[in-house]
Design a protein around this motif. Structure first.
Motif, short mmCIF file in Angstrom:
data_model
loop_
_atom_site.label_atom_id
_atom_site.label_comp_id
_atom_site.label_asym_id
_atom_site.label_seq_id
_atom_site.Cartn_x
_atom_site.Cartn_y
_atom_site.Cartn_z
N PHE A 198 34.49 -43.29 -108.85
CA PHE A 198 34.24 -44.66 -109.31
C PHE A 198 35.55 -45.44 -109.36
O PHE A 198 35.64 -46.58 -108.89
CB PHE A 198 33.57 -44.68 -110.69
N ALA A 208 28.86 -47.40 -106.33
CA ALA A 208 28.58 -46.01 -106.71
C ALA A 208 27.08 -45.72 -106.67
O ALA A 208 26.66 -44.63 -106.24
CB ALA A 208 29.15 -45.72 -108.09
N SER A 266 36.79 -46.39 -106.00
CA SER A 266 36.04 -47.54 -105.47
C SER A 266 36.50 -48.85 -106.10
O SER A 266 36.66 -49.86 -105.41
CB SER A 266 34.54 -47.36 -105.72
#
Length: 151
Positions: A12, A75, A15
């Motif tokens: 996460f 995600a 990202s």
């Protein structure tokens, strides 16, 4: 904002860093350490107390909220294959709602308040909060896959 902390390896967070750096037209954030790029998202309790609640939320804060939920949407897409698009509606006083939709399905419905003080105590707290939201969204998609696939 807090001093940069070391950050854990997490998909996460990677990202989120990718999305932040994608907005950097000059390349200044590319060479910056990850902890420094994430630092504006880390706000200690003491720092929150010092932030006044009166006035419009800073545009940088609104941008961070949007990036945070966009990374959550990414995600969700990575886990389910369904694109989860964010929709943000914020009142000028710093409260509002963030929705993430997949197809015709609302997979995240977060009420936001005190956006003037948006931030997390630590990178791990940010990751934990995102994981909880992502898990909930994935569960909704698994329960209603036809609605998530509808256009």
């Amino acid at each position: 904002m807090a001093e940069p902390q070391s950050i854990p390896e997490d998909p996460f967070l990677k990202s989120l860093l990718m999305l932040i750096r994608a907005h950097d037209g000059s390349g200044a954030w590319e060479a910056m350490p990850d902890a420094e790029v994430i630092a504006p998202f880390i706000v200690t309790k003491e720092q929150r107390r010092e932030i006044p609640l009166i006035g419009d939320p800073d545009p940088d804060i609104l941008w961070r909220v949007e990036l945070y939920y966009s990374a959550i949407g990414l995600a969700i897409e990575q886990r389910t294959g369904f694109n989860a698009a964010p929709i943000m509606k914020i009142h000028h006083e710093g409260w509002g709602r963030m929705l993430l939709t997949a197809g015709r399905l609302v997979v995240v419905n977060s009420y936001l308040r005190d956006l003037h003080r948006f931030g997390f105590d630590s990178p791990q707290a940010m990751i934990d909060k995102a994981a909880k939201i992502i898990d909930g969204a994935v569960a909704v998609i698994e329960r209603f896959p036809e609605a998530a696939a509808a256009s």
